[in-house]
Design a protein around this motif. Structure first.
Motif, PDB file in Angstrom:
ATOM      1  N   PRO A  26       0.688  -1.414   0.036  1.00  0.00           N
ATOM      2  CA  PRO A  26      -0.082  -0.052  -0.050  1.00  0.00           C
ATOM      3  C   PRO A  26       0.224   1.318   0.158  1.00  0.00           C
ATOM      4  O   PRO A  26       0.122   1.992  -0.842  1.00  0.00           O
ATOM      5  N   GLY A  27       1.791   1.317   0.853  1.00  0.00           N
ATOM      6  CA  GLY A  27       3.077   2.635   0.625  1.00  0.00           C
ATOM      7  C   GLY A  27       3.678   2.967  -0.906  1.00  0.00           C
ATOM      8  O   GLY A  27       4.272   3.505  -0.424  1.00  0.00           O
ATOM      9  N   THR A  28       3.857   1.224  -1.203  1.00  0.00           N
ATOM     10  CA  THR A  28       4.809   1.763  -2.885  1.00  0.00           C
ATOM     11  C   THR A  28       3.645   1.970  -3.755  1.00  0.00           C
ATOM     12  O   THR A  28       3.043   2.156  -4.443  1.00  0.00           O
ATOM     13  N   PRO A  29       4.376   3.215  -4.892  1.00  0.00           N
ATOM     14  CA  PRO A  29       3.267   4.190  -5.656  1.00  0.00           C
ATOM     15  C   PRO A  29       3.649   3.415  -6.777  1.00  0.00           C
ATOM     16  O   PRO A  29       5.093   2.802  -7.122  1.00  0.00           O
ATOM     17  N   VAL A  30       2.809   3.432  -7.449  1.00  0.00           N
ATOM     18  CA  VAL A  30       3.042   2.831  -8.970  1.00  0.00           C
ATOM     19  C   VAL A  30       4.297   2.824  -9.805  1.00  0.00           C
ATOM     20  O   VAL A  30       4.279   1.997 -10.509  1.00  0.00           O
ATOM     21  N   ASN A  77      -2.207  -4.298   4.328  1.00  0.00           N
ATOM     22  CA  ASN A  77      -0.798  -4.494   3.766  1.00  0.00           C
ATOM     23  C   ASN A  77      -0.590  -6.361   4.421  1.00  0.00           C
ATOM     24  O   ASN A  77      -1.613  -6.763   4.577  1.00  0.00           O
ATOM     25  N   PRO A  78       0.002  -5.939   3.683  1.00  0.00           N
ATOM     26  CA  PRO A  78       0.541  -7.817   3.499  1.00  0.00           C
ATOM     27  C   PRO A  78       0.987  -8.360   4.645  1.00  0.00           C
ATOM     28  O   PRO A  78       1.317  -8.054   5.792  1.00  0.00           O
ATOM     29  N   GLY A  79       0.647  -9.926   5.014  1.00  0.00           N
ATOM     30  CA  GLY A  79       0.776 -10.648   6.566  1.00  0.00           C
ATOM     31  C   GLY A  79      -0.263 -11.705   6.448  1.00  0.00           C
ATOM     32  O   GLY A  79       0.211 -12.403   7.184  1.00  0.00           O
ATOM     33  N   TRP A  80      -1.436 -10.634   6.995  1.00  0.00           N
ATOM     34  CA  TRP A  80      -2.893 -11.247   7.444  1.00  0.00           C
ATOM     35  C   TRP A  80      -3.950 -11.384   6.842  1.00  0.00           C
ATOM     36  O   TRP A  80      -4.598 -10.296   5.876  1.00  0.00           O
ATOM     37  N   GLY A  81      -4.965 -12.242   6.017  1.00  0.00           N
ATOM     38  CA  GLY A  81      -6.541 -12.109   6.028  1.00  0.00           C
ATOM     39  C   GLY A  81      -7.091 -11.686   7.171  1.00  0.00           C
ATOM     40  O   GLY A  81      -7.057 -10.722   8.478  1.00  0.00           O
ATOM     41  N   GLY A  82      -8.039 -11.557   6.692  1.00  0.00           N
ATOM     42  CA  GLY A  82      -9.404 -10.269   7.525  1.00  0.00           C
ATOM     43  C   GLY A  82      -9.518  -8.825   7.966  1.00  0.00           C
ATOM     44  O   GLY A  82     -10.070  -8.611   8.447  1.00  0.00           O
TER      45      GLY A  82
END
Ligand code: DX5
Ligand code: ZN
Length: 237
Positions: free
Chosen positions: A136-140, A159-164
């Motif tokens: 999410p914090g990385t620009p396209v 943010n990667p790492g968890w579901g839900g």
């Protein structure tokens, strides 16, 4: 599995074409994983999303090539593909093992390596779709020099790492910016917080492959949840 190397001109496997929902088995019941995959593929799913975490790039540790090898034939025999999302440091050390275990696409994180261009080439040499994920914090714009090298961009909508986790509301605008940067031909995948209320917004923004974990597997009826999200994602719904 021995695959021919891919190039920029190799057509996409049919399972990756069109607007698709990819169930993420991160939220599945691993005691009955095969059964749950059958249920979803019977409901129409053709892309099974496989989340790999190493306890370094993200805190949790999940699954690897041994589990992939255990499900790949089942998915392929039913006409599907396995979409492998590596949330790991040093991803290039693992590409060959995942390709051998049956991966159809291999997605690494742009933030996990200074060698994105080389990684894309290495994945295609193994015959898999080359995927690049951004947090999410990385620009396209970080992917702007990878033209022609990437089959699949993955925009993290949590943010990667968890579901839900809750969907990040600025994601549709980010996908629109990425779509205008990379053109119409490349797959754009979104991952995190996808359900009936967000899938349509993401396909309108230009995403074609939508990962859904908890919205499917934590529901009372995963097959129906899959169908509902799929219907919500289709154009004009
Ligand atoms: C999270 C994973 C996702 C996860 C999404 O880091 O990459 O694939 O399964 O889960 P939901 O759909 O529950 O947000
Ligand atoms: Zn994922």
């Amino acid at each position: 599995m021995t695959n021919q190397p891919r190039t920029a001109d190799t057509p996409l496997p049919e399972a990756f074409q069109g607007i698709r929902i990819a169930p993420s088995i991160l939220s599945a019941d691993f005691g009955k994983l095969g059964e749950q995959i059958t249920e979803l593929m019977d409901a129409g799913a053709r892309v099974i999303h496989f989340d790999v975490m190493d306890g370094q790039f993200v805190p949790p540790i999940t699954i690897g090539p041994l589990v992939l090898a255990g499900i790949a034939d089942q998915v392929h025999d039913a006409g599907g593909v396995v979409d492998v999302h590596l949330m790991i440091e040093n991803p290039d050390r693992q590409f060959a093992d995942f390709a051998k275990a049956g991966a159809d696409s291999i997605i690494f994180h742009e933030e996990a390596t200074p060698h994105a261009h080389r990684c894309c080439h290495a994945i295609r040499e193994l015959g898999c779709l080359a995927g690049v994920a951004i947090n999410p914090g990385t620009p396209v714009e970080v992917v702007s020099e990878l033209e022609g090298m990437v089959d699949e961009f993955l925009v993290m909508t949590v943010n990667p790492g968890w579901g839900g986790q809750p969907f990040i509301g600025t994601s549709p605008g980010k996908v629109r910016r990425l779509r205008s940067l990379v053109g119409e031909e490349v797959l754009i995948e979104v991952d995190g917080g996808i359900g009936t209320s967000t899938a349509g917004r993401m396909s309108d923004a230009g995403a074609t492959l939508m990962v859904a974990g908890s919205a499917i597997f934590k529901s009372d009826d995963p097959a129906q949840a899959y169908r509902d999200i799929d219907a919500a994602a289709q154009p004009g719904s």
